[in-house]
Enzyme design. Structure first.
Site, mmCIF file in Angstrom:
data_model
loop_
_atom_site.group_PDB
_atom_site.id
_atom_site.type_symbol
_atom_site.label_atom_id
_atom_site.label_comp_id
_atom_site.label_asym_id
_atom_site.label_seq_id
_atom_site.Cartn_x
_atom_site.Cartn_y
_atom_site.Cartn_z
ATOM 1 N N GLY A 16 44.706 46.965 26.160
ATOM 2 C CA GLY A 16 45.002 45.635 25.280
ATOM 3 C C GLY A 16 46.678 45.667 25.071
ATOM 4 O O GLY A 16 46.834 44.556 23.786
ATOM 5 N N SER A 17 47.002 46.107 25.395
ATOM 6 C CA SER A 17 49.080 45.702 25.290
ATOM 7 C C SER A 17 49.178 44.356 25.651
ATOM 8 O O SER A 17 50.006 43.294 24.690
ATOM 9 C CB SER A 17 49.690 46.920 25.611
ATOM 10 O OG SER A 17 49.717 46.150 26.882
ATOM 11 N N ARG A 69 24.529 41.823 36.409
ATOM 12 C CA ARG A 69 25.531 41.339 36.267
ATOM 13 C C ARG A 69 26.177 39.461 36.057
ATOM 14 O O ARG A 69 26.521 39.628 34.531
ATOM 15 C CB ARG A 69 26.679 41.860 37.242
ATOM 16 C CG ARG A 69 27.859 41.325 37.607
ATOM 17 C CD ARG A 69 28.882 42.014 38.526
ATOM 18 N NE ARG A 69 28.150 41.608 40.076
ATOM 19 C CZ ARG A 69 29.548 40.809 40.987
ATOM 20 N NH1 ARG A 69 30.861 41.258 40.549
ATOM 21 N NH2 ARG A 69 29.238 40.844 41.823
ATOM 22 N N MET A 94 38.311 45.519 33.159
ATOM 23 C CA MET A 94 37.622 46.518 34.729
ATOM 24 C C MET A 94 36.451 45.922 34.975
ATOM 25 O O MET A 94 36.055 46.478 36.073
ATOM 26 C CB MET A 94 38.184 48.006 34.405
ATOM 27 C CG MET A 94 39.223 48.610 33.972
ATOM 28 S SD MET A 94 40.490 47.902 35.215
ATOM 29 C CE MET A 94 42.205 48.399 34.892
ATOM 30 N N ARG A 95 36.074 45.076 35.343
ATOM 31 C CA ARG A 95 34.407 44.330 36.131
ATOM 32 C C ARG A 95 35.092 43.233 36.845
ATOM 33 O O ARG A 95 36.352 42.704 36.811
ATOM 34 C CB ARG A 95 34.159 43.563 34.792
ATOM 35 C CG ARG A 95 33.288 44.904 33.837
ATOM 36 C CD ARG A 95 32.542 44.776 32.652
ATOM 37 N NE ARG A 95 31.114 44.090 33.712
ATOM 38 C CZ ARG A 95 30.694 45.319 33.843
ATOM 39 N NH1 ARG A 95 30.814 45.918 33.693
ATOM 40 N NH2 ARG A 95 29.219 45.081 34.485
ATOM 41 N N LEU A 97 34.068 39.850 38.299
ATOM 42 C CA LEU A 97 33.351 38.739 37.818
ATOM 43 C C LEU A 97 32.720 38.175 39.102
ATOM 44 O O LEU A 97 33.097 38.078 40.030
ATOM 45 C CB LEU A 97 34.574 37.590 37.752
ATOM 46 C CG LEU A 97 35.147 38.386 35.943
ATOM 47 C CD1 LEU A 97 36.274 37.151 35.915
ATOM 48 C CD2 LEU A 97 34.122 39.094 35.187
ATOM 49 N N HIS A 113 47.785 41.092 36.849
ATOM 50 C CA HIS A 113 48.210 41.925 37.743
ATOM 51 C C HIS A 113 49.447 42.946 37.740
ATOM 52 O O HIS A 113 50.026 42.714 38.400
ATOM 53 C CB HIS A 113 47.220 42.391 38.765
ATOM 54 C CG HIS A 113 47.571 42.825 40.061
ATOM 55 N ND1 HIS A 113 45.964 43.882 40.033
ATOM 56 C CD2 HIS A 113 48.238 43.483 41.067
ATOM 57 C CE1 HIS A 113 46.356 44.778 40.996
ATOM 58 N NE2 HIS A 113 47.176 44.187 41.707
ATOM 59 N N ASP A 149 42.131 39.715 42.491
ATOM 60 C CA ASP A 149 43.637 39.754 42.366
ATOM 61 C C ASP A 149 43.815 38.578 43.502
ATOM 62 O O ASP A 149 45.103 39.096 43.873
ATOM 63 C CB ASP A 149 44.094 41.353 42.416
ATOM 64 C CG ASP A 149 43.726 42.312 40.767
ATOM 65 O OD1 ASP A 149 43.580 41.597 40.022
ATOM 66 O OD2 ASP A 149 43.546 43.307 41.573
ATOM 67 N N GLU A 178 54.752 42.335 32.486
ATOM 68 C CA GLU A 178 54.052 41.894 31.965
ATOM 69 C C GLU A 178 53.518 40.969 30.392
ATOM 70 O O GLU A 178 53.093 39.989 30.261
ATOM 71 C CB GLU A 178 52.539 42.760 32.370
ATOM 72 C CG GLU A 178 52.538 43.850 33.464
ATOM 73 C CD GLU A 178 51.955 44.183 33.742
ATOM 74 O OE1 GLU A 178 50.289 44.329 32.885
ATOM 75 O OE2 GLU A 178 51.723 45.297 33.833
HETATM 76 C C1 GAR Z 1 48.208 45.768 33.013
HETATM 77 O O1 GAR Z 1 48.739 46.561 33.688
HETATM 78 C C2 GAR Z 1 47.108 45.242 33.455
HETATM 79 O O2 GAR Z 1 47.783 44.606 34.771
HETATM 80 C C3 GAR Z 1 46.129 46.160 34.626
HETATM 81 O O3 GAR Z 1 45.454 46.569 33.779
HETATM 82 C C4 GAR Z 1 46.386 47.165 32.721
HETATM 83 C C5 GAR Z 1 45.775 47.455 31.450
HETATM 84 O O4 GAR Z 1 46.706 47.140 30.269
HETATM 85 N N1 GAR Z 1 45.130 45.016 35.187
HETATM 86 C C6 GAR Z 1 44.613 45.557 36.572
HETATM 87 O O5 GAR Z 1 45.498 46.360 36.991
HETATM 88 C C7 GAR Z 1 43.668 44.277 36.942
HETATM 89 N N2 GAR Z 1 43.302 44.629 38.620
HETATM 90 P P1 GAR Z 1 46.534 46.956 28.675
HETATM 91 O O6 GAR Z 1 45.331 46.866 28.529
HETATM 92 O O7 GAR Z 1 47.646 47.340 27.614
HETATM 93 O O8 GAR Z 1 46.973 45.091 28.862
#
Ligand code: GAR
Length: 220
Positions: A16-17, A69, A94-95, A97, A113, A149, A178
């Site tokens: 969750g950053s 789902r 990570m699902r 949709l 992404h 994506d 990000e």
């Molecule tokens: C992030 O790097 C995000 O870009 C990636 O997961 C990480 C989540 O980090 N997302 C993907 O790869 C989506 N295809 P976070 O939980 O610290 O925000």
């Protein structure tokens, strides 16, 4: 700040950053938005704790508790709607949709992404970039459509890939951006400045840099 704040729901699965970056920008009043609910498909997601620390409602909605789902997504969608979320941010959710969810909220779901889409979609975008040998990678915030994506791109940041990078160092360099572009995308949406025109997103009153990034440099 005047006008009412956009209500944002954030879907998460892990640390969750990016959620934190949005919460911080909101608390600093850099964005006209506030996170009203965080929903995870993983009970132990640290993102839920981050939300609670900021007094934000945090829900674990267990996919295994639903027959399919779509049933799970209906429950998630109902919770978002109940709280009046005008924007749904996927932040390490990570699902994949289903088209049911995407159709229900199209134009109001965005995702981040860790690569310059359309390059390196899916898992481990940073490692894919490293292994391919690109000199520049980065991150992308885009509207979500029915492919992974893939939807119309709102904002991207480019970062160099350095000779001695490994997955961790490149991921960290990308993550720093990000955390800048995700709140920015939320703010552009909150201000009503994003217009989807097919695959392209028009950003109204944006400032567009005229320079290019090269890596390695053109200079010695
Ligand atoms: C992030 O790097 C995000 O870009 C990636 O997961 C990480 C989540 O980090 N997302 C993907 O790869 C989506 N295809 P976070 O939980 O610290 O925000």
């Amino acid at each position: 700040m005047g006008s009412e704040l956009l209500k944002v729901g954030v879907l998460v699965s892990g640390r969750g950053s990016n959620l934190q970056a949005i919460i911080d920008a909101s608390e600093r009043r850099e964005i006209h938005a506030r996170v009203v609910v965080v929903i995870s498909d993983k009970e132990d997601a640290y993102a839920l704790e981050r939300a609670r620390k900021h007094g934000i409602e945090a829900l674990f909605i267990d996919p295994r508790a639903y027959p399919g789902r779509e049933d799970h997504e209906r429950a998630v969608g109902d919770e978002l709607e109940k709280r009046g979320a005008g924007l749904i941010c996927l932040a390490g959710y990570m699902r994949v949709l289903s088209s049911y969810f995407v159709k229900r909220f199209y134009g109001r779901i965005i995702n981040i992404h860790p690569a310059l889409l359309p390059s390196f979609p899916g898992l481990h975008g940073q490692l894919q970039a490293l292994e391919y040998g690109v000199k520049i990678s980065g991150c992308t915030v885009h509207f979500v459509d029915e492919d992974v994506d893939h939807g119309p791109i709102i904002i991207q940041a480019a970062v160099p890939v350095l000779a001695d990078d490994d997955e961790d160092t490149l991921s960290a360099r990308i993550l720093e951006y990000e955390h800048k572009i995700y709140p920015r995308a939320v703010q552009l949406f909150a201000q009503g400045r994003l217009k989807i025109q097919g695959r392209r997103v028009k950003v109204e009153r944006g400032i567009f840099p005229p320079w290019a990034v090269t890596n390695p440099s053109l200079e010695d």
